[in-house]
Design a protein around this motif. Sequence first.
Motif, PDB file in Angstrom:
ATOM      1  N   ARG A  66       0.813  -1.213   0.000  1.00  0.00           N
ATOM      2  CA  ARG A  66       0.000   0.000   0.000  1.00  0.00           C
ATOM      3  C   ARG A  66       0.851   1.269   0.000  1.00  0.00           C
ATOM      4  O   ARG A  66       0.434   2.306  -0.478  1.00  0.00           O
ATOM      5  CB  ARG A  66      -0.909   0.038   1.231  1.00  0.00           C
ATOM      6  CG  ARG A  66      -1.942  -1.045   1.258  1.00  0.00           C
ATOM      7  CD  ARG A  66      -2.994  -0.784   0.179  1.00  0.00           C
ATOM      8  NE  ARG A  66      -4.140  -1.630   0.384  1.00  0.00           N
ATOM      9  CZ  ARG A  66      -4.368  -2.723  -0.306  1.00  0.00           C
ATOM     10  NH1 ARG A  66      -3.554  -3.095  -1.250  1.00  0.00           N
ATOM     11  NH2 ARG A  66      -5.437  -3.447  -0.065  1.00  0.00           N
ATOM     12  N   LEU A  67       2.065   1.156   0.544  1.00  0.00           N
ATOM     13  CA  LEU A  67       2.916   2.333   0.683  1.00  0.00           C
ATOM     14  C   LEU A  67       4.370   1.886   0.634  1.00  0.00           C
ATOM     15  O   LEU A  67       4.733   0.896   1.259  1.00  0.00           O
ATOM     16  CB  LEU A  67       2.606   3.025   2.015  1.00  0.00           C
ATOM     17  CG  LEU A  67       3.420   4.237   2.416  1.00  0.00           C
ATOM     18  CD1 LEU A  67       3.191   5.387   1.436  1.00  0.00           C
ATOM     19  CD2 LEU A  67       3.038   4.684   3.826  1.00  0.00           C
ATOM     20  N   ALA A  68       5.186   2.614  -0.118  1.00  0.00           N
ATOM     21  CA  ALA A  68       6.619   2.345  -0.181  1.00  0.00           C
ATOM     22  C   ALA A  68       7.345   3.682  -0.201  1.00  0.00           C
ATOM     23  O   ALA A  68       6.842   4.663  -0.743  1.00  0.00           O
ATOM     24  CB  ALA A  68       6.970   1.535  -1.428  1.00  0.00           C
ATOM     25  N   ALA A  69       8.513   3.707   0.418  1.00  0.00           N
ATOM     26  CA  ALA A  69       9.308   4.937   0.460  1.00  0.00           C
ATOM     27  C   ALA A  69      10.757   4.623   0.140  1.00  0.00           C
ATOM     28  O   ALA A  69      11.269   3.570   0.513  1.00  0.00           O
ATOM     29  CB  ALA A  69       9.205   5.573   1.843  1.00  0.00           C
ATOM     30  N   ASP A  70      11.406   5.545  -0.572  1.00  0.00           N
ATOM     31  CA  ASP A  70      12.830   5.436  -0.839  1.00  0.00           C
ATOM     32  C   ASP A  70      13.424   6.839  -0.817  1.00  0.00           C
ATOM     33  O   ASP A  70      12.749   7.782  -0.412  1.00  0.00           O
ATOM     34  CB  ASP A  70      13.109   4.700  -2.158  1.00  0.00           C
ATOM     35  CG  ASP A  70      12.486   5.373  -3.373  1.00  0.00           C
ATOM     36  OD1 ASP A  70      12.294   6.608  -3.346  1.00  0.00           O
ATOM     37  OD2 ASP A  70      12.205   4.668  -4.351  1.00  0.00           O
ATOM     38  N   ARG A  71      14.651   6.986  -1.288  1.00  0.00           N
ATOM     39  CA  ARG A  71      15.318   8.298  -1.218  1.00  0.00           C
ATOM     40  C   ARG A  71      14.644   9.354  -2.088  1.00  0.00           C
ATOM     41  O   ARG A  71      14.750  10.531  -1.813  1.00  0.00           O
ATOM     42  CB  ARG A  71      16.771   8.229  -1.670  1.00  0.00           C
ATOM     43  CG  ARG A  71      17.496   7.019  -1.361  1.00  0.00           C
ATOM     44  CD  ARG A  71      18.901   6.979  -1.906  1.00  0.00           C
ATOM     45  NE  ARG A  71      19.163   7.871  -3.029  1.00  0.00           N
ATOM     46  CZ  ARG A  71      20.332   8.027  -3.565  1.00  0.00           C
ATOM     47  NH1 ARG A  71      21.351   7.377  -3.108  1.00  0.00           N
ATOM     48  NH2 ARG A  71      20.510   8.825  -4.591  1.00  0.00           N
ATOM     49  N   ASP A  72      13.966   8.940  -3.143  1.00  0.00           N
ATOM     50  CA  ASP A  72      13.392   9.893  -4.088  1.00  0.00           C
ATOM     51  C   ASP A  72      11.955  10.284  -3.777  1.00  0.00           C
ATOM     52  O   ASP A  72      11.457  11.275  -4.307  1.00  0.00           O
ATOM     53  CB  ASP A  72      13.458   9.317  -5.506  1.00  0.00           C
ATOM     54  CG  ASP A  72      14.894   9.032  -5.925  1.00  0.00           C
ATOM     55  OD1 ASP A  72      15.789   9.819  -5.556  1.00  0.00           O
ATOM     56  OD2 ASP A  72      15.119   8.016  -6.603  1.00  0.00           O
ATOM     57  N   GLY A  73      11.252   9.485  -2.967  1.00  0.00           N
ATOM     58  CA  GLY A  73       9.852   9.809  -2.665  1.00  0.00           C
ATOM     59  C   GLY A  73       9.094   8.593  -2.184  1.00  0.00           C
ATOM     60  O   GLY A  73       9.691   7.631  -1.709  1.00  0.00           O
ATOM     61  N   ILE A  74       7.785   8.658  -2.349  1.00  0.00           N
ATOM     62  CA  ILE A  74       6.944   7.546  -1.923  1.00  0.00           C
ATOM     63  C   ILE A  74       6.087   7.060  -3.083  1.00  0.00           C
ATOM     64  O   ILE A  74       5.844   7.796  -4.047  1.00  0.00           O
ATOM     65  CB  ILE A  74       6.045   7.919  -0.726  1.00  0.00           C
ATOM     66  CG1 ILE A  74       5.054   9.015  -1.101  1.00  0.00           C
ATOM     67  CG2 ILE A  74       6.871   8.327   0.475  1.00  0.00           C
ATOM     68  CD1 ILE A  74       4.010   9.277  -0.037  1.00  0.00           C
ATOM     69  N   THR A  75       5.639   5.844  -2.967  1.00  0.00           N
ATOM     70  CA  THR A  75       4.696   5.263  -3.911  1.00  0.00           C
ATOM     71  C   THR A  75       3.482   4.838  -3.099  1.00  0.00           C
ATOM     72  O   THR A  75       3.632   4.114  -2.112  1.00  0.00           O
ATOM     73  CB  THR A  75       5.306   4.050  -4.639  1.00  0.00           C
ATOM     74  OG1 THR A  75       6.516   4.468  -5.282  1.00  0.00           O
ATOM     75  CG2 THR A  75       4.344   3.486  -5.662  1.00  0.00           C
ATOM     76  N   VAL A  76       2.298   5.299  -3.491  1.00  0.00           N
ATOM     77  CA  VAL A  76       1.070   4.984  -2.775  1.00  0.00           C
ATOM     78  C   VAL A  76       0.144   4.173  -3.668  1.00  0.00           C
ATOM     79  O   VAL A  76       0.171   4.303  -4.892  1.00  0.00           O
ATOM     80  CB  VAL A  76       0.342   6.270  -2.300  1.00  0.00           C
ATOM     81  CG1 VAL A  76       1.177   7.021  -1.289  1.00  0.00           C
ATOM     82  CG2 VAL A  76      -0.011   7.175  -3.472  1.00  0.00           C
ATOM     83  N   ALA A  77      -0.657   3.331  -3.044  1.00  0.00           N
ATOM     84  CA  ALA A  77      -1.660   2.569  -3.791  1.00  0.00           C
ATOM     85  C   ALA A  77      -2.738   3.531  -4.253  1.00  0.00           C
ATOM     86  O   ALA A  77      -3.126   4.451  -3.527  1.00  0.00           O
ATOM     87  CB  ALA A  77      -2.259   1.493  -2.910  1.00  0.00           C
ATOM     88  N   GLN A  78      -3.214   3.309  -5.474  1.00  0.00           N
ATOM     89  CA  GLN A  78      -4.260   4.166  -6.023  1.00  0.00           C
ATOM     90  C   GLN A  78      -5.173   3.325  -6.912  1.00  0.00           C
ATOM     91  O   GLN A  78      -4.693   2.554  -7.741  1.00  0.00           O
ATOM     92  CB  GLN A  78      -3.644   5.303  -6.838  1.00  0.00           C
ATOM     93  CG  GLN A  78      -4.662   6.292  -7.331  1.00  0.00           C
ATOM     94  CD  GLN A  78      -3.995   7.496  -7.974  1.00  0.00           C
ATOM     95  OE1 GLN A  78      -2.830   7.477  -8.329  1.00  0.00           O
ATOM     96  NE2 GLN A  78      -4.748   8.549  -8.128  1.00  0.00           N
ATOM     97  N   GLY A  79      -6.469   3.459  -6.707  1.00  0.00           N
ATOM     98  CA  GLY A  79      -7.411   2.676  -7.486  1.00  0.00           C
ATOM     99  C   GLY A  79      -7.418   1.231  -7.037  1.00  0.00           C
ATOM    100  O   GLY A  79      -7.035   0.903  -5.921  1.00  0.00           O
ATOM    101  N   PHE A  80      -7.874   0.344  -7.931  1.00  0.00           N
ATOM    102  CA  PHE A  80      -7.984  -1.068  -7.569  1.00  0.00           C
ATOM    103  C   PHE A  80      -6.620  -1.700  -7.340  1.00  0.00           C
ATOM    104  O   PHE A  80      -6.384  -2.329  -6.324  1.00  0.00           O
ATOM    105  CB  PHE A  80      -8.753  -1.839  -8.650  1.00  0.00           C
ATOM    106  CG  PHE A  80      -8.980  -3.283  -8.290  1.00  0.00           C
ATOM    107  CD1 PHE A  80      -9.958  -3.632  -7.376  1.00  0.00           C
ATOM    108  CD2 PHE A  80      -8.196  -4.282  -8.845  1.00  0.00           C
ATOM    109  CE1 PHE A  80     -10.162  -4.969  -7.022  1.00  0.00           C
ATOM    110  CE2 PHE A  80      -8.398  -5.615  -8.508  1.00  0.00           C
ATOM    111  CZ  PHE A  80      -9.384  -5.952  -7.598  1.00  0.00           C
ATOM    112  N   ALA A  81      -5.714  -1.551  -8.276  1.00  0.00           N
ATOM    113  CA  ALA A  81      -4.399  -2.169  -8.133  1.00  0.00           C
ATOM    114  C   ALA A  81      -3.285  -1.287  -8.682  1.00  0.00           C
ATOM    115  O   ALA A  81      -2.191  -1.760  -8.954  1.00  0.00           O
ATOM    116  CB  ALA A  81      -4.374  -3.526  -8.829  1.00  0.00           C
ATOM    117  N   GLY A  82      -3.560   0.006  -8.825  1.00  0.00           N
ATOM    118  CA  GLY A  82      -2.555   0.916  -9.360  1.00  0.00           C
ATOM    119  C   GLY A  82      -1.710   1.545  -8.271  1.00  0.00           C
ATOM    120  O   GLY A  82      -1.958   1.377  -7.084  1.00  0.00           O
TER     121      GLY A  82
END
Length: 144
Positions: A66-82
């Motif tokens: 659902r959520l990932a973070a690294d040195r450049d930013g974060i990635t969040v879950a969006q929509g059904f599986a995006g």
Amino acid sequence: MQSQSSPVHQWRVPVILPVAKLIGAVVVVGLGLLLAGDDRVQPVLAGLAAAALAGWGLRDLVAPVRLAADRDGITVAQGFAGHRRLPWQEIEAITVDRRTRRGLTAETLEIDAGESLHLFGRYDLNAPPAEVAEALRAAQAAAR
């Protein structure tokens, strides 16, 4: 949860959650058929409820992170599986909202990215939201 070998942090749905949802879908269909008798509406309603529950469980299997973070930013879950990538400079605030209702306290991680607000509960992250917020703030500070 953190990866020991890389600076990437990932928070995902607990494994038991999609399994419980899929088992629940089977139970709902079974009860709908068992208790229906001559009624044709009950199995249809049970089937619709089971389909919704199975879809929810399937989402957890297809996109567990659902959520990932690294040195450049974060990635969040969006929509059904995006997923949506947010650089650290777009993140305006990382807060934890605590609400008490009927003696129970619920915490929600809120990530404010200006035009979008991303909310995560304990079962989205498989960790306390306050702990995740601390890790995100530390990762954001390290990136600057």
